[in-house]
Design an enzyme around this catalytic site. Sequence first.
Site, PDB file in Angstrom:
ATOM      1  N   GLU A 411      42.755  41.379  45.466  1.00 53.62           N
ATOM      2  CA  GLU A 411      42.891  40.193  46.304  1.00 53.62           C
ATOM      3  C   GLU A 411      44.023  40.293  47.317  1.00 53.62           C
ATOM      4  OE1 GLU A 411      42.795  37.173  43.144  1.00 53.62           O
ATOM      5  OE2 GLU A 411      40.758  36.792  43.794  1.00 53.62           O
ATOM      6  N   GLU A 491      35.004  40.993  38.161  1.00 49.78           N
ATOM      7  CA  GLU A 491      35.385  39.838  37.346  1.00 49.78           C
ATOM      8  C   GLU A 491      34.177  38.915  37.215  1.00 49.78           C
ATOM      9  OE1 GLU A 491      39.044  37.857  38.590  1.00 49.78           O
ATOM     10  OE2 GLU A 491      39.911  39.788  39.178  1.00 49.78           O
TER      11      GLU A 491
HETATM   12  C1  GAL Z   1      40.539  36.072  40.273  1.00 55.46           C
HETATM   13  C2  GAL Z   1      41.780  36.915  40.193  1.00 55.46           C
HETATM   14  C3  GAL Z   1      42.384  36.911  38.827  1.00 55.46           C
HETATM   15  C4  GAL Z   1      42.463  35.515  38.305  1.00 55.46           C
HETATM   16  C5  GAL Z   1      41.113  34.891  38.301  1.00 55.46           C
HETATM   17  C6  GAL Z   1      41.142  33.453  37.862  1.00 55.46           C
HETATM   18  O1  GAL Z   1      40.310  35.700  41.567  1.00 55.46           O
HETATM   19  O2  GAL Z   1      41.551  38.232  40.574  1.00 55.46           O
HETATM   20  O3  GAL Z   1      43.649  37.508  38.888  1.00 55.46           O
HETATM   21  O4  GAL Z   1      43.287  34.776  39.128  1.00 55.46           O
HETATM   22  O5  GAL Z   1      40.595  34.871  39.588  1.00 55.46           O
HETATM   23  O6  GAL Z   1      41.677  33.288  36.618  1.00 55.46           O
END
Ligand code: GAL
Length: 967
Positions: A411, A491
Amino acid sequence: MVDFHEDPGPGTGRRAARADFLSDAPRLSLNGRWRFRLSATAQGTGPGLPDPELDDSGWDTIRVPSHWVLEGHDRPLYTNTAYPFPIDPPRLPDDNPTGDYRLRFDLPDDWPQGWAGGRTVLRFQGVDSCGTVWLNGTLLGHSKGSRLPFEFDVTEAVRPRGNLLAVRVQRWSSGSYLEDQDMWWLPGVFRDVELLSRPAGGIDDFTVSASYDASDGSGALLVTADAPGLVEVPALGVAVPTGDRAAVPHVQPWSAERPRLYRGTLTAAGETIELAIGFRSVEIAGGRLLVNGAPVLFRGVNRHEHHPERGRALDRDTMIRDIELMKRHNVNAVRTAHYPPHPEFLRLCDEYGLWVVDECDIETHGFIYAGWEGNPPAEPMWREALLDRTRRMVERDKNHPSVVIWSLGNESGSGAAFGDIERWIRERDPSRPLHYERDPSYRHSDFYSLMYPSLDDLERIGQRKEEPPEGVAAESPDDVRRRGLPFLLCEYAHAMGNGPGSLADYQAILESYERFCGAFVWEWIDHGLAGPGGTFLHGGDIDYEPNGGRYCLDGLLFPDRTPSPGLAELRKAIEPVGITVEAGEVAVTNKYDTVDLGHLEFRWRVEVDGIPAGHGGTLAVPPCGPRETARVPMPEAEVASEGETWITIEAVLATATRWAPAGHVIAFTQTRLGTTPHHRPPLPATSTGRPRALDGLRLGEAVFDARTGRLVRLGGVELTGPVLDVWRAPTENDRGQGPRNALAADWEAVGLDRFLHRTGDVERPDDRTLVVHGRSGPATRTLGFRTTYTWQRRDGALHLRIDAEPVGDWHDTAYGHLTVSPPRMGARFSLPGGYTDVEWFGLGPGESYADSRAAARVGRFALPIDALQTPYVVPQENGNHVETRWLELRGPGLPALRVDGEPHLDFTARRWTSEALQAGQLLDSGRVWLNLDHGQQGVGSASCGPALPERYRVPVRRHSWSMTLSA
Ligand code: GAL
């Protein structure tokens, strides 16, 4: 005195980055108790810090490694995306807590010194956020890049006795602009400090290249080094000088599933270095990720380093615990979110077998609040710092077979620096593909990658039919290239609070398209910090603004590493063996990527109504290679003459492994062989007598309140209910992330949390039936349910049918287009607090919800009521059980209360109400609150991700459900 902390450069005086390795050269750990003083500004205790004569006897001491904020100095801070300082790069505010550290040490008597003995190197494995280092009054240099090592040559500065090492650590430095990961800001010397003897003429750095050729099973080994050495691998009969390629006609390749390491040595002047060689080749071909010539599917998690007391200063046992838990839950891959872990973790991944996406310590997320103006990757001022971090990661970790992908960071928007980083890595290490998710052009990534797509979007991606990212024109070269890339879901399934839901749905899609190389759940562990009385603190518990509140509690493990129900669900969803029963056969699908099923045993057993029926055995599953299916005849099992007959087939470890004992369950399935009705005595004939008067309402053993029509006694059981219950204590996912999916806000807006009830007509059509009409709905609204509770005496038991018919306007005026759906359609009873235990036949033993029920199996379970509660750090709905056939509550001296569903119920039982749960008041109310529900909506993962799919909601329509109660 030089002040480095605001300099955007990565450091001064440091040695070149190099591989982390173990050797027999002398090494002196400097971990232990150091002198420590915390000051309010970057100047720390002033210019005297490095002075050996300075009297520091009045200073505190602190353990190294640690974070000072977890050792009683200042406080930890948590932000998600926000920088806790003004965005004014590379500058920092005057208020900048600064830790000055001092350590006196002697060298061991036999420490080699001087030119003949070689060099002495001082190594820091991690200092957050930067360190300026002096030895015996001499400035060695400084470094930034918190989660990466740095070294100084101290040959000239170190003395046999009475050394004074001084380190100044600013909490905030220019480096902090590159470290805006969603986690606690935890300053300090938090990884090992050590002194290394580097033999004269010896090797400082070396690169192992161990490739595998799947076409003939051969390996090629090449170790290059900065000084001559001898490479020996006894198991392969290899003994070659560095720089010479050794062709090995037959090797066993390394994989996460079978982590074959060939132990060897690299001998150079004065030193023997340990080699742990894994032969494997990683490539992208035909739009797929291939390892050793075959596709792999990562069943992964994002892992932060976290310990509730030690923060990111993890010990080896904790690392092993993480890996064991991962392996036991079928996890085969780790993304080191969002920085390189302690190097020991990667050694353990090599040994235990986990695919690793090694991610660089780069995140600039907070520039979102500057409209990405001045984002470091786009500013030349930061180029060197960004490249420095990349080099230090790649050089440190390059020899680990477990590391199969380099991730450029997280990010951080886009910028020219990513081009430079990409070019540097490709040249230095062409053997591994690169991943970067946030640049929509994906030019610097070998994967298309996203976070938190919906199921529908993922499906389109699988078909390579996704919409181009914003700013990328359809059919442009970037669009065409991206469509050809494999997809890595970096993620998904935000594991905040109760959830995530849909894990099995995601997995089904991930397994359906060749484009996918796997996915990483967000995230492994809740970052809760140990608070008073066994509690855990989140960002909002610290008196500091801004803070990211509870958002740091989004892991599959609770902060103390107790697995959450979400981890159990993940284990089932990603099980590497698919077992299905179809047409008289058991089909066993090997979902491993590299191994056959020889390490597993297949056991079956039969249960009737959850009681072992006494027959079972093992299945002889024929050899079955990766991604193949084998079939065996269904075992002969009889259907019982009464009740539900189920067969359970489990794939278990045939022998113990390093991470689990023999018998550990890897995968399972259950199939119902048949259901035969129970033989119940016939119902007594329906009475034709006239209805009796309404007072003293009774149906046999059952007594009702004449005013509310509620049941107040059943035989010897004093109870009250039911009350129509559409509420649940909102989960973190119910609270969502914005209007799009903040269901709880909609519920509260229309008053689902504050239903009022009115009893209408109570009818007595005959002397074994009682009908109670009513209406339930919130103040200020027309919406609600018209309810009919029909009670009937049957066979000495009490039968209840609930009909709930929606009335009024269910639109949410805040977001006028929405029809609000209730989180629950249920009936709440209150029982004496003396009930302590529940036994049930249905899904269990853990909690289950509409979209998170794969891990639950059909069986008979018994648990204390207190053990039915899942201790989510933030109190919220938990402990539901779907598809319950019957349950029985017991307590000392109380008659057992039995409830039979028709056919099924959802149940929860607690010592507090949903309202108290929502308020976090988990105190014994003196009653047991029992919900006997028609259903509850799923849990989803909307705290960061798509809205809950429609099919997991409770529709606004007529609901009817029935049950039989008996005491
Ligand atoms: C993503 C990020 C993580 C965490 C997650 C939300 O965007 O990469 O580090 O913030 O969202 O918990």
